[in-house]
Design a protein around this motif. Structure first.
Motif, mmCIF file in Angstrom:
data_model
loop_
_atom_site.group_PDB
_atom_site.id
_atom_site.type_symbol
_atom_site.label_atom_id
_atom_site.label_comp_id
_atom_site.label_asym_id
_atom_site.label_seq_id
_atom_site.Cartn_x
_atom_site.Cartn_y
_atom_site.Cartn_z
ATOM 1 N N LYS A 145 -5.254 -23.393 7.699
ATOM 2 C CA LYS A 145 -6.616 -23.923 7.711
ATOM 3 C C LYS A 145 -6.699 -25.326 8.297
ATOM 4 C CE LYS A 145 -8.243 -21.101 3.806
ATOM 5 N NZ LYS A 145 -9.119 -20.165 4.521
ATOM 6 N N LEU A 199 -3.272 -19.204 3.189
ATOM 7 C CA LEU A 199 -3.440 -18.046 2.314
ATOM 8 C C LEU A 199 -4.723 -17.309 2.663
ATOM 9 C CD1 LEU A 199 -2.189 -18.846 -1.310
ATOM 10 C CD2 LEU A 199 -1.817 -16.777 -0.011
ATOM 11 N N GLU A 325 -13.996 -20.310 8.612
ATOM 12 C CA GLU A 325 -12.632 -19.960 9.011
ATOM 13 C C GLU A 325 -12.612 -18.736 9.907
ATOM 14 O OE1 GLU A 325 -10.011 -18.114 6.314
ATOM 15 O OE2 GLU A 325 -11.558 -16.838 5.449
ATOM 16 N N ASN A 327 -10.167 -15.177 10.459
ATOM 17 C CA ASN A 327 -9.109 -14.340 9.876
ATOM 18 C C ASN A 327 -8.639 -13.395 10.969
ATOM 19 O OD1 ASN A 327 -9.089 -14.912 6.823
ATOM 20 N ND2 ASN A 327 -11.252 -14.703 7.309
HETATM 21 MG MG MG Z 1 -9.177 -16.567 5.278
#
Ligand code: MG
Ligand code: ATP
Ligand code: MG
Ligand code: MG
Length: 366
Positions: A145, A199, A325, A327
């Motif tokens: 992140k 994570l 974010e 993914n």
């Molecule tokens: Mg994520």
């Protein structure tokens, strides 16, 4: 002859069970009528201890209720803590079964560390066999992140204020720690979100409202990861956009997640009925278009490939859209947001899986 697809699932992260559910859905889609004549599935199950299994056992895991989230006796928090705890992370148990050599294209459907972060992607790159999804750089950038936010900043994508920390700063220096907390209080304020940097599924994330909670959350997050991020909390609607393709990639319709919990934590994500997906999101068209555009920019900013789900905060009162974010290996069960967004964009689950494999082949040949 059929293309042999190495379906790689399970893994050492706290998202082991989620991975099994995703793999099950993908195996079903590969067996669907339109794909069955094209593809043969070779399942590989990575156990929690890191061992790779081929043949019977993976077939059983895919076919049975093993790995069903509720049926596990230890929580993902506990499992993940065990895996990433510095004291217990010692042996590398990677062993490849002989069937590895028979795979024509890999479909890694592993979430979190050792799966979504570039490590597996590095191994597959060295093996010189095509694989679905992002390469080493895109995976690593998309997982961490802190690195992700730096790339977004460079790309001019708006996001919340944040502070990057390390485990050593939190654990090893009693003089530095109070100053760090002071700084977080001054620059970010409360509530803020403390997260392990590498994570997913909200594992290790805490929303904190006081100094005491902040200290406890930092200590807890440091148990999961060497790198920790603290973010200013926003009050916003949560919307997500799926990306599919290499270069150029395309963006799906935008979906919204609604829930009653304090935030979109692990329990809310994986307990039936705690969260709802609203697709398409009930937001103005112009906002949707802006989100799609930002999703594609984010995809390019971290050098993602094949697929990604990009998460946003939409502050309705001000019209502000903040990126949360990306993914690079999003949840992939039949009811997960990623395939649902494509279903509503005209691409069925079996077609989506087929496209991803074709994109892997295309990327490999370039
Ligand atoms: Mg994520
Ligand atoms: P995923 O399962 O999507 O990979 P993750 O573990 O990477 O999730 P985040 O998406 O960063 O975690 O955060 C999880 C949830 O926590 C968000 O969906 C949101 O509900 C809440 N959240 C995270 N950061 C913030 C923030 N800065 N302000 C408000 N809410 C936040
Ligand atoms: Mg994730
Ligand atoms: Mg998220």
């Amino acid at each position: 002859s059929k293309l042999r697809v190495g379906l790689l699932f399970g893994g050492r992260s706290g998202e082991h069970e989620v991975s099994i559910s995703s793999a099950r859905a993908i195996a079903l889609a590969l067996s669907a009528e339109q794909n069955a004549s094209k593809y043969e599935i070779l399942p590989f199950y990575i156990q929690k201890d890191g061992r790779w299994l081929a043949g019977e056992v993976p077939q059983q895991v895919l076919g049975s209720g093993i790995g069903h989230l509720e049926s596990q006796n230890s929580t993902p928090e506990e499992q993940n803590h065990l895996v990433s705890n510095p004291q217990t992370q010692t042996i590398n148990r990677w062993q490849s079964p002989s069937q590895v050599a028979e795979v024509d294209v890999w479909f890694p459907i592993l979430h979190g560390p050792n799966g979504e972060d570039g490590t597996i992607q590095g191994l597959l790159t060295l093996m010189q066999v095509p694989f679905v999804g992002s390469g080493v750089l895109g995976s690593a950038m998309g997982m961490d992140k802190i690195a992700m936010k730096m790339a977004f900043e460079q790309a001019g994508l708006p996001q919340v204020k944040y502070k990057a920390l390390t485990r050593a700063q939190i654990w090893s220096n009693p003089c530095v720690f109070p100053k760090l907390c002071d700084e977080i209080e001054e620059t970010l304020g409360y509530p803020c979100f403390v997260k392990p940097a590498n994570l997913g599924s909200s594992v290790g994330i805490a929303k904190v409202r006081s100094r005491q909670e902040l200290e406890a959350a930092l200590d807890n997050a440091a148990g999961y990861d060497r790198r920790i991020i603290v973010e200013a909390g926003v009050v916003a609607r949560e919307v997500e956009c799926a990306v599919l393709g290499n270069e150029p990639a395309q963006a799906s319709v935008v979906g919204e997640i609604t829930f009653d919990s304090d935030f979109y934590d692990y329990e809310t994500k994986y307990t039936e009925g705690k969260a709802d997906l609203v697709i398409p999101a009930a937001i103005p068209d112009a906002v949707s278009r802006q989100i799609q555009d930002m999703a594609l920019q984010a995809f390019a900013a971290v050098d993602a490939a094949g697929l990604a789900r990009v998460d946003f905060f939409y502050v309705e009162a001000t019209g502000e859209i903040l990126i949360n974010e990306i993914n690079t290996l999003p949840g992939f069960t039949a009811t997960s947001m990623y395939p649902q967004l494509w279903a509503h964009s005209g691409i069925s689950f079996p077609e989506l899986v087929d496209r991803l494999i074709q994109l892997a082949l295309e990327r490999h040949s370039q």
